[in-house]
Design a protein around this motif. Structure first.
Motif, PDB file in Angstrom:
ATOM      1  N   GLY A  64       0.828  -1.205   0.000  1.00 40.00           N
ATOM      2  CA  GLY A  64       0.000   0.000   0.000  1.00 40.00           C
ATOM      3  C   GLY A  64       0.858   1.248   0.000  1.00 40.00           C
ATOM      4  N   GLY A  65       1.952   1.210   0.778  1.00 43.51           N
ATOM      5  CA  GLY A  65       2.877   2.344   0.802  1.00 43.51           C
ATOM      6  C   GLY A  65       3.511   2.605  -0.551  1.00 43.51           C
ATOM      7  N   VAL A  66       3.827   1.535  -1.283  1.00 40.69           N
ATOM      8  CA  VAL A  66       4.399   1.694  -2.632  1.00 40.69           C
ATOM      9  C   VAL A  66       3.398   2.384  -3.560  1.00 40.69           C
ATOM     10  N   ALA A  67       2.118   2.042  -3.416  1.00 44.79           N
ATOM     11  CA  ALA A  67       1.084   2.702  -4.219  1.00 44.79           C
ATOM     12  C   ALA A  67       1.060   4.193  -3.925  1.00 44.79           C
ATOM     13  N   GLY A  68       1.173   4.553  -2.639  1.00 49.33           N
ATOM     14  CA  GLY A  68       1.234   5.966  -2.280  1.00 49.33           C
ATOM     15  C   GLY A  68       2.474   6.636  -2.833  1.00 49.33           C
ATOM     16  N   LEU A  69       3.588   5.899  -2.864  1.00 47.28           N
ATOM     17  CA  LEU A  69       4.832   6.433  -3.428  1.00 47.28           C
ATOM     18  C   LEU A  69       4.656   6.780  -4.901  1.00 47.28           C
ATOM     19  N   VAL A  70       3.980   5.911  -5.642  1.00 43.48           N
ATOM     20  CA  VAL A  70       3.748   6.158  -7.074  1.00 43.48           C
ATOM     21  C   VAL A  70       2.925   7.421  -7.266  1.00 43.48           C
ATOM     22  N   THR A  71       1.858   7.559  -6.482  1.00 41.74           N
ATOM     23  CA  THR A  71       1.035   8.771  -6.579  1.00 41.74           C
ATOM     24  C   THR A  71       1.856  10.012  -6.255  1.00 41.74           C
ATOM     25  N   GLY A  72       2.677   9.917  -5.211  1.00 46.68           N
ATOM     26  CA  GLY A  72       3.515  11.049  -4.833  1.00 46.68           C
ATOM     27  C   GLY A  72       4.502  11.433  -5.919  1.00 46.68           C
ATOM     28  N   LEU A  73       5.118  10.453  -6.546  1.00 45.79           N
ATOM     29  CA  LEU A  73       6.076  10.740  -7.617  1.00 45.79           C
ATOM     30  C   LEU A  73       5.380  11.325  -8.847  1.00 45.79           C
ATOM     31  N   LEU A  74       4.201  10.808  -9.177  1.00 44.43           N
ATOM     32  CA  LEU A  74       3.459  11.355 -10.309  1.00 44.43           C
ATOM     33  C   LEU A  74       3.150  12.835 -10.094  1.00 44.43           C
ATOM     34  N   HIS A  75       2.807  13.179  -8.843  1.00 49.11           N
ATOM     35  CA  HIS A  75       2.454  14.572  -8.559  1.00 49.11           C
ATOM     36  C   HIS A  75       3.678  15.471  -8.441  1.00 49.11           C
ATOM     37  N   THR A  76       4.663  15.051  -7.618  1.00 44.57           N
ATOM     38  CA  THR A  76       5.793  15.935  -7.329  1.00 44.57           C
ATOM     39  C   THR A  76       6.820  15.969  -8.465  1.00 44.57           C
ATOM     40  N   LYS A  77       7.135  14.839  -9.034  1.00 42.68           N
ATOM     41  CA  LYS A  77       8.149  14.793 -10.085  1.00 42.68           C
ATOM     42  C   LYS A  77       7.553  14.896 -11.489  1.00 42.68           C
ATOM     43  N   GLY A  78       6.320  14.411 -11.637  1.00 43.43           N
ATOM     44  CA  GLY A  78       5.683  14.481 -12.949  1.00 43.43           C
ATOM     45  C   GLY A  78       4.821  15.710 -13.139  1.00 43.43           C
ATOM     46  N   GLY A  79       4.576  16.455 -12.052  1.00 48.71           N
ATOM     47  CA  GLY A  79       3.788  17.668 -12.159  1.00 48.71           C
ATOM     48  C   GLY A  79       2.322  17.420 -12.474  1.00 48.71           C
ATOM     49  N   ILE A  80       1.831  16.225 -12.144  1.00 49.35           N
ATOM     50  CA  ILE A  80       0.440  15.877 -12.437  1.00 49.35           C
ATOM     51  C   ILE A  80      -0.459  16.344 -11.279  1.00 49.35           C
ATOM     52  N   ASN A  81      -1.641  16.845 -11.610  1.00 52.34           N
ATOM     53  CA  ASN A  81      -2.611  17.292 -10.620  1.00 52.34           C
ATOM     54  C   ASN A  81      -2.842  16.192  -9.570  1.00 52.34           C
ATOM     55  N   PRO A  82      -2.940  16.553  -8.260  1.00 56.27           N
ATOM     56  CA  PRO A  82      -3.102  15.541  -7.205  1.00 56.27           C
ATOM     57  C   PRO A  82      -4.272  14.594  -7.439  1.00 56.27           C
ATOM     58  N   LEU A  83      -5.423  15.127  -7.813  1.00 58.84           N
ATOM     59  CA  LEU A  83      -6.586  14.275  -8.065  1.00 58.84           C
ATOM     60  C   LEU A  83      -6.320  13.295  -9.193  1.00 58.84           C
ATOM     61  N   LEU A  84      -5.752  13.792 -10.281  1.00 59.15           N
ATOM     62  CA  LEU A  84      -5.486  12.948 -11.443  1.00 59.15           C
ATOM     63  C   LEU A  84      -4.417  11.904 -11.123  1.00 59.15           C
ATOM     64  N   ALA A  85      -3.402  12.294 -10.353  1.00 54.62           N
ATOM     65  CA  ALA A  85      -2.344  11.351  -9.994  1.00 54.62           C
ATOM     66  C   ALA A  85      -2.927  10.173  -9.206  1.00 54.62           C
ATOM     67  N   GLY A  86      -3.828  10.474  -8.254  1.00 56.92           N
ATOM     68  CA  GLY A  86      -4.463   9.414  -7.479  1.00 56.92           C
ATOM     69  C   GLY A  86      -5.355   8.533  -8.325  1.00 56.92           C
ATOM     70  N   ILE A  87      -6.090   9.155  -9.246  1.00 52.53           N
ATOM     71  CA  ILE A  87      -6.985   8.390 -10.121  1.00 52.53           C
ATOM     72  C   ILE A  87      -6.184   7.461 -11.027  1.00 52.53           C
ATOM     73  N   LEU A  88      -5.082   7.956 -11.571  1.00 55.53           N
ATOM     74  CA  LEU A  88      -4.253   7.144 -12.460  1.00 55.53           C
ATOM     75  C   LEU A  88      -3.676   5.932 -11.718  1.00 55.53           C
ATOM     76  N   THR A  89      -3.186   6.172 -10.505  1.00 58.02           N
ATOM     77  CA  THR A  89      -2.650   5.057  -9.716  1.00 58.02           C
ATOM     78  C   THR A  89      -3.742   4.062  -9.376  1.00 58.02           C
TER      79      THR A  89
END
Length: 304
Positions: A64-89
């Motif tokens: 579960g923590g790894v899933a959160g890590l992916v969302t965090g990287l998508l948002h912080t490093k990929g510049g993706i909107n927080p909502l969209l980053a969570g939806i994509l993950t």
């Protein structure tokens, strides 16, 4: 009803994760629906493969923590909107969870789980199981409260309160966001692993709409327990989770169709958000807040 208390305490761990992102970090994380199932899927698969239940539960939480890590990287490093980053993950996790499980449902009724001893002794859904799960929930409450009062925890709080200010102090808000999402989804994955073992199966759809339940627990709990201290705020989340599960149980006992539970969950969240704004409740909340402020003032005078 005691079974609802059991579930409320386990889901309280999930609600704690939701609280960390939505309230503390101010990050609308929708990864929860997927990471909950990931924790359940990983734990169930490992238990069926012959691994120790405690190890399987820990790995489920880590997944579960790894899933959160992916969302965090998508948002912080990929510049993706927080909502969209969570939806994509969350969308990606649906296929990943199916891969982990190999099929849509994994039964564990014949496997040894963390709850096998209680189940064999017919103590699940009794005061014994409620007490044990309450101790587990309390342990994680204390751990979360301790973490939020550490230097990193305070930086995480500051990121949610004023990201620009804390960044000016030299703190990496990318790191605090990722850390918060990892811890949050690890708690969600842990709850998923425990629920799968409690119910005796893991299902691909068990996390659908869970974010609504998490929000309901947070909102209901904070409406019932008003305090500015984190120790009471986190306690309120678990209390809200228990109350939410009791309401769901009462609805089922009153003849509601189980298929209506998602609708009831949504109505509960809407009610918890709207009722405090109505005039009939405003005076009560104002008096309650005034009593709280007066109590804090008296404590400060006593210290002085």
């Amino acid at each position: 009803m005691l079974g609802a208390l059991d579930l409320g305490l386990i889901f309280g761990l999930m609600a704690l994760g939701v609280y960390l992102t939505f309230r503390v970090l101010d990050f609308p994380d929708l990864t929860v629906d997927g990471s909950f199932t990931t924790g359940a899927a990983v734990a169930a698969s490992l238990i069926i493969a012959g691994q120790a239940p405690l190890l399987a539960t820990a790995v489920g939480a880590a997944a579960g923590g790894v899933a959160g890590l992916v969302t965090g990287l998508l948002h912080t490093k990929g510049g993706i909107n927080p909502l969209l980053a969570g939806i994509l993950t969350q969308i990606a996790l649906y296929s990943i969870n199916l891969r982990i499980m190999g099929k849509a449902n994994l039964p564990m009724l014949r496997e040894t789980t963390l709850f096998s001893g209680l189940r064999d002794a017919q103590l699940l859904g009794s005061w014994v199981s409620v007490l044990i799960l309450a101790v587990v929930a309390l342990a994680f409450l204390i751990l979360v409260d301790w973490f939020l009062n550490t230097e990193i925890g305070i930086a995480l709080q500051a990121t949610g309160d004023n990201e620009r200010m804390i960044r000016a102090q030299g703190v990496s808000t990318d790191f605090t966001k990722i850390l918060g999402l990892v811890i949050s989804n690890a708690l969600v994955g842990l709850a998923g692993a425990l629920i799968a073992q409690y119910q005796g199966f893991a299902d691909i759809g068990m996390g659908i709409g869970l974010i609504v339940a998490g929000l309901a627990s947070v909102i209901i709990g904070q409406a019932l327990v008003v305090s500015r201290r984190f120790v009471f705020a986190t306690l309120a989340v678990v209390v809200g989770s228990v109350v939410y599960r009791l309401i769901i149980q009462l609805a089922l006992e009153r003849g509601f169709d189980p298929n209506d539970m998602k609708l009831i969950s949504a109505v509960l969240v809407i009610a918890a958000l709207l009722l405090p704004r109505l005039g009939v409740f405003r005076g009560w909340r104002t008096r309650r807040r005034e009593r709280l402020l007066a109590k804090v003032a008296r404590e400060e005078e006593a210290r002085a």
